[in-house]
Write a protein that holds these residues in place. Structure first.
Motif, PDB file in Angstrom:
ATOM      1  N   LEU A   1       0.829  -1.206   0.000  1.00  0.00           N
ATOM      2  CA  LEU A   1       0.000   0.000   0.000  1.00  0.00           C
ATOM      3  C   LEU A   1       0.863   1.255   0.000  1.00  0.00           C
ATOM      4  CD1 LEU A   1      -2.809  -1.048   2.507  1.00  0.00           C
ATOM      5  CD2 LEU A   1      -2.977  -0.871   0.022  1.00  0.00           C
TER       6      LEU A   1
ATOM      7  N   SER B   1      -8.166  -5.350  -9.742  1.00  0.00           N
ATOM      8  CA  SER B   1      -8.378  -6.172  -8.555  1.00  0.00           C
ATOM      9  C   SER B   1      -9.289  -7.359  -8.855  1.00  0.00           C
ATOM     10  CB  SER B   1      -8.979  -5.313  -7.434  1.00  0.00           C
ATOM     11  OG  SER B   1      -9.371  -6.106  -6.342  1.00  0.00           O
TER      12      SER B   1
ATOM     13  N   CYS C   1      -6.495  -6.608  -2.711  1.00  0.00           N
ATOM     14  CA  CYS C   1      -6.752  -5.491  -1.805  1.00  0.00           C
ATOM     15  C   CYS C   1      -5.795  -4.332  -2.070  1.00  0.00           C
ATOM     16  CB  CYS C   1      -6.626  -5.961  -0.365  1.00  0.00           C
ATOM     17  SG  CYS C   1      -6.713  -4.651   0.865  1.00  0.00           S
TER      18      CYS C   1
ATOM     19  N   THR D   1      -6.911  -2.348  -4.998  1.00  0.00           N
ATOM     20  CA  THR D   1      -8.112  -1.558  -4.720  1.00  0.00           C
ATOM     21  C   THR D   1      -7.802  -0.307  -3.907  1.00  0.00           C
ATOM     22  OG1 THR D   1      -9.552  -3.511  -4.782  1.00  0.00           O
ATOM     23  CG2 THR D   1     -10.390  -1.581  -3.626  1.00  0.00           C
ATOM     24  N   ILE D   2      -7.103  -0.473  -2.792  1.00  0.00           N
ATOM     25  CA  ILE D   2      -6.902   0.635  -1.852  1.00  0.00           C
ATOM     26  C   ILE D   2      -5.859   1.626  -2.351  1.00  0.00           C
ATOM     27  CG2 ILE D   2      -6.227   1.249   0.494  1.00  0.00           C
ATOM     28  CD1 ILE D   2      -7.306  -1.420   1.422  1.00  0.00           C
TER      29      ILE D   2
ATOM     30  N   ALA E   1     -11.707   1.407   1.223  1.00  0.00           N
ATOM     31  CA  ALA E   1     -11.808   0.126   1.930  1.00  0.00           C
ATOM     32  C   ALA E   1     -10.631   0.026   2.884  1.00  0.00           C
ATOM     33  CB  ALA E   1     -11.811  -1.039   0.931  1.00  0.00           C
TER      34      ALA E   1
ATOM     35  N   PRO F   1      -7.535  -2.599   4.851  1.00  0.00           N
ATOM     36  CA  PRO F   1      -6.687  -3.760   4.586  1.00  0.00           C
ATOM     37  C   PRO F   1      -6.936  -4.953   5.487  1.00  0.00           C
ATOM     38  CG  PRO F   1      -5.471  -2.170   5.897  1.00  0.00           C
ATOM     39  CD  PRO F   1      -6.835  -1.563   5.626  1.00  0.00           C
TER      40      PRO F   1
ATOM     41  N   GLU G   1      -7.510   4.404   2.439  1.00  0.00           N
ATOM     42  CA  GLU G   1      -7.727   4.156   3.873  1.00  0.00           C
ATOM     43  C   GLU G   1      -8.185   5.417   4.583  1.00  0.00           C
ATOM     44  OE1 GLU G   1      -4.521   0.903   5.362  1.00  0.00           O
ATOM     45  OE2 GLU G   1      -3.709   2.780   4.632  1.00  0.00           O
TER      46      GLU G   1
ATOM     47  N   THR H   1     -17.413   4.076   0.565  1.00  0.00           N
ATOM     48  CA  THR H   1     -17.139   2.722   1.036  1.00  0.00           C
ATOM     49  C   THR H   1     -18.131   1.727   0.452  1.00  0.00           C
ATOM     50  OG1 THR H   1     -16.227   3.557   3.114  1.00  0.00           O
ATOM     51  CG2 THR H   1     -16.955   1.263   3.093  1.00  0.00           C
TER      52      THR H   1
ATOM     53  N   THR I   1     -17.366   1.142  -3.200  1.00  0.00           N
ATOM     54  CA  THR I   1     -16.148   0.346  -3.408  1.00  0.00           C
ATOM     55  C   THR I   1     -16.392  -1.126  -3.108  1.00  0.00           C
ATOM     56  OG1 THR I   1     -14.698   2.221  -2.852  1.00  0.00           O
ATOM     57  CG2 THR I   1     -13.750   0.017  -2.716  1.00  0.00           C
TER      58      THR I   1
ATOM     59  N   GLY J   1     -11.573  -5.372  -0.039  1.00  0.00           N
ATOM     60  CA  GLY J   1     -11.152  -4.602   1.125  1.00  0.00           C
ATOM     61  C   GLY J   1     -12.076  -4.868   2.290  1.00  0.00           C
TER      62      GLY J   1
END
Length: 396
Positions: A39, A66, A108, A111-112, A118, A120, A280, A311, A314, A321
């Motif tokens: 990340l 993802s 993940c 995505t993040i 989302a 982890p 995050e 959120t 996503t 996530g």
């Protein structure tokens, strides 16, 4: 090898579980470190492009990659994180696929790091649980033992990702296993402690959201009751909207990749106006806790709703996530909103401060969504170092 196997099976069952839990804890710790480093790398690569006009498509690209990786490369199509682990414990004797130990981490990270809203923790939980399950299978453990090691892997993962060993223990016993037996407790505690130490070796012993000290009055304690109502409403809004997004998006767009891409695109558009909701969003939480200025009560309310919507878009459209981190962010924004509301309604009272209500908001939303109050209490006190607010957290 046969000699080692022979003597290993002669060892007392409880001591055997502790030995294997140590290995599982190491695996869970390394999984958390790998995800955190991934990340960080992704953010470093993309941060210089965040101000460009086309940056709003990053969450869509990340969501597409993802889902493509998870479905067509790893071929790891199953449940969604923590519910999948719980299903494995209750229905399959703790059996989990080996590829789940790494596939969810990669998915993940895509995505993040690209801006998806989302957390982890859910992918790293299934990674740690999968490590525990497969190591148990390697040593031909019975179902009951394998389930315990699945819980140990989940505990190590949560403990490592948040640097919170007690919260990892509480999460596993309260949410994954649902029972507090002596064998489970010792095994899970060992894995949680080992996983935390592995993470601390590579990332240091850091408190993610340091808060306090606070001067807490009776008025602040009474105000906790009102905040608990707000956190309950926010949690209900988050869960019901997430369920609605999942249902509606699957009906309108039947193709997984296209659905995730559309969700990511909408998140990117929200991020143009509210960049604090992307990823995050831990930096925004720190800003709120450390007392940095936000533009009034209305903006704090918009941030709260914006993070909830981002959120749901996503995760509800297929992005990989967890819900832990968004709950913490939503709770901090909600606490900020509530604090500003108190200042507006009761300006003569000397309140404990912005950070105090942000921490309580985090605890309230997390506990409400997870239906796991002990996990919420221990997690907030550990990741903030805010043991001073423990009584207030219990009330919320």
């Amino acid at each position: 090898m046969k000699i080692i196997s022979f003597y290993f099976h002669k060892i007392d069952e409880r001591f055997k579980l502790i030995l294997i839990a140590t290995v599982v804890g190491i695996g869970g710790g390394f999984a958390a470190v790998a995800l955190n480093r991934s990340l960080e790398l992704g953010r470093e690569i993309l941060i210089k492009y965040r101000g460009d006009w086309y940056s709003f498509i990053f969450p869509a690209i990340g969501a597409i990659l993802s889902v493509f990786f998870l479905v067509y490369i790893a071929k790891d199509v199953g449940g969604h994180g923590v519910p999948e682990v719980i299903y494995s414990v209750t229905r399959r004797g703790g059996l989990l696929r080996f590829r789940s130990s790494f596939s969810r981490l990669i998915s993940c990270a895509l995505t993040i790091a690209s801006g998806g809203s989302a957390g982890p923790e859910s992918p790293v939980v299934i990674s740690g649980a999968s490590i525990g399950s497969n190591i148990a299978c390697l040593f031909r453990m019975r179902d009951r033992q394998r389930i315990t090691l699945v819980g140990a892997g989940a505990a190590a993962a949560i403990a490592s990702i948040f640097n919170a060993p007690v919260a990892g223990i509480a999460f596993s016993l309260e949410t994954i296993l649902g029972e507090w037996t002596a064998t489970n407790l010792i095994t899970i505690a060992v894995a949680s402690a080992v996983g935390t130490e592995v993470c601390r070796i590579f990332q240091g012993n850091q408190i993610p959201f340091k808060g306090g000290p606070f001067t807490i009055s009776n008025a602040d304690v009474v105000a906790c009751i009102g905040l608990s109502i707000f956190t309950c409403i926010s949690a209900l809004m988050l869960m019901r909207l997430l369920k609605a997004v999942r249902h509606i998006s699957s009906q309108i767009i039947p193709f997984d990749i296209l659905r995730a891409g559309c969700g990511g695109l909408l998140v990117g558009l929200i991020g143009i106006f509210l960049p604090d909701v992307l990823g995050e969003a831990y930096e925004a939480v720190r800003a709120a806790i450390y007392g940095h200025s936000f533009d009034g009560i209305i903006f704090a309310g918009i941030l709260t709703v914006g993070k909830i919507v981002a959120t749901c878009l996503t995760i509800g459209t297929g992005g990989m996530g967890g819900i832990f981190a968004p709950c913490l962010v939503i709770g901090s924004f909600l606490g900020l909103f509530y604090y500003k509301l108190l200042l507006l309604l009761f300006p003569s009272i000397n309140w404990a401060g912005q950070a105090y209500f942000c921490l309580l908001g985090m605890a309230g939303v997390l506990s409400s969504v997870l239906q796991a109050p002990m996990t919420g209490i221990f997690l907030i006190t550990e990741i903030t170092g805010g043991y001073q607010v423990l009584v207030s957290v219990l009330l919320v």
